[in-house]
Design an enzyme around this catalytic site. Structure first.
Site, PDB file in Angstrom:
ATOM      1  N   LEU A   1       0.881  -1.166   0.000  1.00 51.07           N
ATOM      2  CA  LEU A   1       0.000   0.000   0.000  1.00 51.07           C
ATOM      3  C   LEU A   1       0.914   1.210   0.000  1.00 51.07           C
ATOM      4  CD1 LEU A   1      -2.599  -0.994   2.758  1.00 51.07           C
ATOM      5  CD2 LEU A   1      -2.981  -0.950   0.284  1.00 51.07           C
ATOM      6  N   ASP A   2       0.607   2.223  -0.810  1.00 47.98           N
ATOM      7  CA  ASP A   2       1.503   3.372  -0.817  1.00 47.98           C
ATOM      8  C   ASP A   2       1.430   4.115   0.513  1.00 47.98           C
ATOM      9  OD1 ASP A   2      -0.790   4.880  -3.077  1.00 47.98           O
ATOM     10  OD2 ASP A   2      -0.595   5.417  -0.968  1.00 47.98           O
ATOM     11  N   ALA A   3       2.369   5.002   0.740  1.00 48.49           N
ATOM     12  CA  ALA A   3       2.508   5.633   2.048  1.00 48.49           C
ATOM     13  C   ALA A   3       1.252   6.397   2.455  1.00 48.49           C
ATOM     14  CB  ALA A   3       3.718   6.563   2.058  1.00 48.49           C
TER      15      ALA A   3
ATOM     16  N   THR B   1      -1.819   5.634   1.735  1.00 53.41           N
ATOM     17  CA  THR B   1      -2.972   4.746   1.846  1.00 53.41           C
ATOM     18  C   THR B   1      -2.867   3.918   3.115  1.00 53.41           C
ATOM     19  OG1 THR B   1      -3.178   4.605  -0.559  1.00 53.41           O
ATOM     20  CG2 THR B   1      -4.261   2.895   0.716  1.00 53.41           C
TER      21      THR B   1
ATOM     22  N   ARG C   1      -1.044   2.289  -7.898  1.00 53.49           N
ATOM     23  CA  ARG C   1      -1.898   3.426  -7.534  1.00 53.49           C
ATOM     24  C   ARG C   1      -3.172   3.484  -8.375  1.00 53.49           C
ATOM     25  NH1 ARG C   1       0.925   7.101  -4.341  1.00 53.49           N
ATOM     26  NH2 ARG C   1      -0.366   8.864  -4.990  1.00 53.49           N
TER      27      ARG C   1
END
Length: 265
Positions: free
Chosen positions: A108-110, A112, A193
């Site tokens: 999960l990106d930072a 999220t 993303r």
């Protein structure tokens, strides 16, 4: 006289905590247990717990008790890696109570938050993270603007992005208030993303994003920043999913050597 190879099926399943040997013997007689996809009814059946795949009533059983499966509700501001080269907050702080070296399944990106699986089971991690296996994920996105029914239909019908067309498996509007909307998206894509790019493409940039579900696992009431081991039922569901499309062991090793999963949302 040579010893029979392997161990008795009922002993292996009792050791795994499925039930008592007496109950498991009844399961065997009733044809409720499969070994490598084949139903067994002989009480003398022996297995190799290191290589054989067992399921009871269609649900996979974890025989290797050295494997650990953890659910984390990842906070925002944390990168999905066990050691970040740029000294940003990473996942190590959430794994201290387990002695095994755990790794994240996908990312999960930072910005999220939400459900992230941590495990030391490389085979399972490969199947669940690799885009070719199409594991379903459910996201809740708080977006700018008032999302209409037409926009929801557009998301499920499909839109064109710079790296090709994409459509949500499901989409629904949960709420609209004060110039923003809550949208639930179900996707099986592993593209980078993807939720943020999809919502931006339909004119509603994401302000906040959380992953609530990964395959059969639900975040439930797990607080942000907390981690817990999966229950026996959750482990069974996850292993069952990972075995449905899992290649043979030799092929699996080759795939891991040549393929690397894309980053999730």
């Amino acid at each position: 006289m040579d010893q029979p190879e392997g161990i008795r099926l009922q002993k292996a399943l009792a050791n795994a905590g499925v039930a008592s040997r007496r109950v498991i013997e009844q399961y065997i007689v009733e044809g409720r247990i499969r070994v490598n996809g084949r139903t067994v009814t002989e009480l003398g059946t022996r297995i190799d717990p290191d290589t054989d795949l067992i399921d009871v009533d269609g649900t996979a059983v974890q025989l290797d008790v050295s494997k650990r499966y953890v659910m984390l509700n990842k906070p925002t501001g944390v990168v999905s890696t066990m050691k970040d080269e740029n000294s940003r907050p990473d996942l190590r702080r959430f794994t201290k109570e387990w002695p095994e070296r755990l790794y994240n399944v996908g990312r999960l990106d930072a910005e999220t938050s939400g459900l992230l699986i941590l495990t030391n089971d490389g085979d399972l991690a490969h199947v669940l993270a690799h885009p070719s296996f199409g594991v379903t994920k459910v996201y809740i996105a708080k977006v700018s603007g008032t999302v209409t029914a037409q926009t929801i239909a557009q998301l499920t019908r499909g839109i064109e992005l710079e790296d090709g067309p994409i459509k949500a498996d499901k989409a629904r509007l949960l709420d609209v208030s004060r110039g923003s909307s809550l949208v639930e998206l179900t996707l099986h894509s592993g593209r980078n993303r993807i939720v943020r790019r999809m919502m931006a493409a339909v004119g509603h940039p994401v302000d906040e994003l959380v992953r609530r579900q990964f395959g059969p696992l639900h975040l439930g009431t797990l607080p942000v920043g907390k981690a817990r081991e999966l229950t026996k039922i959750e482990r069974g569901a996850l292993l069952t999913l990972s075995r449905q499309d899992s290649p043979a062991p030799a092929a699996s090793e080759q795939r891991r050597a040549h393929d690397s999963p894309q980053e999730n949302e």
